[in-house]
Motif scaffolding. Structure first.
Motif, PDB file in Angstrom:
ATOM      1  N   TYR A  42       0.824  -1.201   0.000  1.00  0.00           N
ATOM      2  CA  TYR A  42       0.000   0.000   0.000  1.00  0.00           C
ATOM      3  C   TYR A  42       0.861   1.255   0.000  1.00  0.00           C
ATOM      4  O   TYR A  42       1.855   1.344   0.713  1.00  0.00           O
ATOM      5  CB  TYR A  42      -0.923   0.029   1.227  1.00  0.00           C
ATOM      6  N   CYS A  63      -7.435   4.323  -5.035  1.00  0.00           N
ATOM      7  CA  CYS A  63      -8.323   3.686  -4.054  1.00  0.00           C
ATOM      8  C   CYS A  63      -9.785   4.059  -4.295  1.00  0.00           C
ATOM      9  O   CYS A  63     -10.670   3.204  -4.198  1.00  0.00           O
ATOM     10  CB  CYS A  63      -7.918   4.069  -2.637  1.00  0.00           C
ATOM     11  N   CYS A  66     -11.513   1.824  -6.699  1.00  0.00           N
ATOM     12  CA  CYS A  66     -11.313   0.392  -6.418  1.00  0.00           C
ATOM     13  C   CYS A  66     -12.624  -0.228  -5.929  1.00  0.00           C
ATOM     14  O   CYS A  66     -13.406   0.415  -5.219  1.00  0.00           O
ATOM     15  CB  CYS A  66     -10.225   0.244  -5.352  1.00  0.00           C
ATOM     16  N   LEU A  68     -13.032  -2.224  -3.657  1.00  0.00           N
ATOM     17  CA  LEU A  68     -13.028  -2.417  -2.200  1.00  0.00           C
ATOM     18  C   LEU A  68     -13.156  -1.106  -1.424  1.00  0.00           C
ATOM     19  O   LEU A  68     -13.207  -1.108  -0.202  1.00  0.00           O
ATOM     20  CB  LEU A  68     -11.758  -3.164  -1.783  1.00  0.00           C
ATOM     21  N   TRP A  69     -13.201   0.031  -2.144  1.00  0.00           N
ATOM     22  CA  TRP A  69     -13.402   1.345  -1.529  1.00  0.00           C
ATOM     23  C   TRP A  69     -14.830   1.417  -1.012  1.00  0.00           C
ATOM     24  O   TRP A  69     -15.770   1.104  -1.738  1.00  0.00           O
ATOM     25  CB  TRP A  69     -13.147   2.420  -2.583  1.00  0.00           C
ATOM     26  N   CYS A  80     -11.641   1.013   3.510  1.00  0.00           N
ATOM     27  CA  CYS A  80     -11.338  -0.063   2.561  1.00  0.00           C
ATOM     28  C   CYS A  80     -11.717  -1.373   3.218  1.00  0.00           C
ATOM     29  O   CYS A  80     -11.469  -1.557   4.414  1.00  0.00           O
ATOM     30  CB  CYS A  80      -9.852  -0.038   2.231  1.00  0.00           C
ATOM     31  N   LEU A  82     -10.322  -4.082   3.131  1.00  0.00           N
ATOM     32  CA  LEU A  82      -9.159  -4.845   3.596  1.00  0.00           C
ATOM     33  C   LEU A  82      -8.500  -4.279   4.837  1.00  0.00           C
ATOM     34  O   LEU A  82      -7.723  -4.959   5.493  1.00  0.00           O
ATOM     35  CB  LEU A  82      -8.102  -4.927   2.482  1.00  0.00           C
ATOM     36  N   VAL A  88      -7.834   4.837   4.229  1.00  0.00           N
ATOM     37  CA  VAL A  88      -6.820   4.882   3.183  1.00  0.00           C
ATOM     38  C   VAL A  88      -7.038   6.152   2.358  1.00  0.00           C
ATOM     39  O   VAL A  88      -8.126   6.727   2.352  1.00  0.00           O
ATOM     40  CB  VAL A  88      -6.877   3.620   2.278  1.00  0.00           C
TER      41      VAL A  88
END
Ligand code: SF4
Length: 101
Positions: A42, A63, A66, A68-69, A80, A82, A88
């Protein structure tokens, strides 16, 4: 101090503490040196990605684009999937980046 004034003051202190705790959590920014961040390479700025290590990366991968945002596209920092409990950078990137569909 009478009882209702004392109750009022306790409520104010408790509410302030709760707000501070919430604000602290909201402001926790993911550190690039966090072990999980390092594991996923990252960076807070997609322009700083190592092109030799990640030849398929390009600077349009951010990000906030993305899958996953979990925040608004316009937020400068966001959640995020993750990195629970950390924020992030919208302009960040990691090796798990996947285009939002
Ligand atoms: Fe950013 Fe996506 Fe990596 Fe999360 S998974 S840090 S949103 S690139």
């Amino acid at each position: 101090m009478n009882t209702s004034r004392r109750t009022f003051m306790i409520t104010i202190v408790a509410t302030s503490s709760a707000l501070s705790a919430t604000r602290s959590l909201a402001q926790a920014t993911l550190d690039e040196k966090d072990p999980q961040a390092v594991a996923l390479s990252y960076v807070g700025d997609t322009a700083k990605v190592d092109a030799k290590k990640f030849p398929k990366h390009d600077n349009t991968q951010l990000c906030n684009g993305c899958a996953l945002w979990q925040s608004k596209p316009t937020d400068t920092q966001g959640n995020c999937a993750l990195f629970a409990g950390k924020q992030v950078s919208a302009k960040g990137w990691c090796s798990a980046w996947a285009r939002k569909r």
